[in-house]
Design an enzyme around this catalytic site. Structure first.
Site, mmCIF file in Angstrom:
data_model
loop_
_atom_site.group_PDB
_atom_site.id
_atom_site.type_symbol
_atom_site.label_atom_id
_atom_site.label_comp_id
_atom_site.label_asym_id
_atom_site.label_seq_id
_atom_site.Cartn_x
_atom_site.Cartn_y
_atom_site.Cartn_z
ATOM 1 N N HIS A 99 -5.524 0.410 -11.473
ATOM 2 C CA HIS A 99 -4.972 1.272 -10.429
ATOM 3 C C HIS A 99 -3.464 1.036 -10.285
ATOM 4 O O HIS A 99 -2.677 2.002 -10.243
ATOM 5 C CB HIS A 99 -5.688 0.980 -9.107
ATOM 6 C CG HIS A 99 -5.268 1.840 -7.972
ATOM 7 N ND1 HIS A 99 -6.069 2.845 -7.453
ATOM 8 C CD2 HIS A 99 -4.137 1.861 -7.220
ATOM 9 C CE1 HIS A 99 -5.448 3.431 -6.449
ATOM 10 N NE2 HIS A 99 -4.270 2.854 -6.287
ATOM 11 N N GLU A 100 -3.059 -0.233 -10.196
ATOM 12 C CA GLU A 100 -1.645 -0.540 -10.003
ATOM 13 C C GLU A 100 -0.823 -0.242 -11.254
ATOM 14 O O GLU A 100 0.314 0.243 -11.158
ATOM 15 C CB GLU A 100 -1.473 -2.003 -9.587
ATOM 16 C CG GLU A 100 -2.204 -2.392 -8.312
ATOM 17 C CD GLU A 100 -1.923 -1.462 -7.146
ATOM 18 O OE1 GLU A 100 -0.790 -0.934 -7.039
ATOM 19 O OE2 GLU A 100 -2.845 -1.244 -6.338
ATOM 20 N N HIS A 141 0.206 3.303 -11.401
ATOM 21 C CA HIS A 141 1.378 3.626 -10.580
ATOM 22 C C HIS A 141 2.667 3.446 -11.377
ATOM 23 O O HIS A 141 3.618 4.228 -11.216
ATOM 24 C CB HIS A 141 1.421 2.730 -9.338
ATOM 25 C CG HIS A 141 0.594 3.221 -8.195
ATOM 26 N ND1 HIS A 141 0.790 4.455 -7.601
ATOM 27 C CD2 HIS A 141 -0.431 2.636 -7.518
ATOM 28 C CE1 HIS A 141 -0.076 4.616 -6.613
ATOM 29 N NE2 HIS A 141 -0.836 3.535 -6.547
ATOM 30 N N CYS A 153 -6.199 4.802 -2.098
ATOM 31 C CA CYS A 153 -4.813 4.526 -2.474
ATOM 32 C C CYS A 153 -3.927 4.607 -1.246
ATOM 33 O O CYS A 153 -4.050 5.537 -0.440
ATOM 34 C CB CYS A 153 -4.341 5.527 -3.530
ATOM 35 S SG CYS A 153 -2.640 5.253 -4.090
#
Length: 228
Positions: A183-184, A187, A141
């Site tokens: 993953h994004e 966020h 990351c």
């Protein structure tokens, strides 16, 4: 998400992504110019709070250019708004799979993830999910730079979002592209991938934070301009 793609013994997930899906992926942004922005590191408040929906698209073109410029300089395969201090539900991605480029921007996304993927893995769950490999694929990351840890992800997801022209699109992703989307999207929920790791890695994560003096507001790094 960092560009460093690492495997541990094997990769069991198919990376099939149909041409039809690619057409639905939204308009590929015209990327030129853009400023390289600081990337905030774990501990900065915007990384640990849910992002807000984008309601004003008037300045989104410049934001998208800056995000791509920053992601490419890092280098990375994905970058979310909170990572540049922007608490809005937007992320960009660029990933080459064979001869196919998957690249775009997802604004106000929803992500359909199959049931059964734990919010945080236990050591036992990780062991059960890793029978054909030594461990799951590793992730890195840009907001926890320089480290990679194994993390099991759903092998396929469905992303629904708007592109920079406010046009809706839906894309079905598998394999590494599905991992990037998860993953994004995390966020935008205020979650870093290290928050999902099996407990056995928590000591390493804490030590990394201590060693680098992270975990407090205001820590960031600035990617270097790519060389011609």
């Amino acid at each position: 998400m960092s560009q460093d793609r690492r495997y541990t013994g094997c990769n069991t997930h198919s990376n099939t992504h149909s041409a039809q899906d690619r057409e639905k992926e939204g308009a590929v942004p015209k990327i030129s110019g853009g400023k390289i922005l600081p990337i905030y590191i774990t501990g900065h408040a915007v990384l640990h709070a849910p992002a807000k929906p984008v309601t004003d698209f008037s300045g989104i073109q410049e934001i998208v250019r800056d995000m791509f410029a920053t992601m490419f300089a890092a280098p990375g395969v994905g970058l979310a708004g909170p990572q540049i201090g922007l608490g809005l539900r937007i992320f960009v991605y660029s990933y080459t799979e064979g001869d196919t480029l998957h690249q775009g921007v997802a604004i106000n996304p929803d992500l359909l993830i199959p049931k059964g993927v734990p919010k945080r893995q236990t050591n036992k769950q990780q062991a059960n999910n890793s029978t054909s490999c030594d461990e799951p694929d590793r992730e890195g990351c840009l907001s926890f730079p320089g480290y990679q840890f194994p993390l099991e992800r759903a092998p396929q997801v469905t992303l629904s979002a708007f592109d920079e022209n406010k046009k809706p699109f839906t894309v079905h992703a598998t394999g590494w592209l599905a991992r990037i989307f998860q993953h994004e999207f995390d966020h935008l929920q205020g979650t870093l991938y290290v928050d999902r790791l099996a407990q056995k890695y928590s000591g390493e994560v804490r030590q990394a934070v201590l060693n680098n003096k992270w975990g407090i507001p205001g820590k960031y790094w600035v990617p270097q301009e790519p060389k011609e």
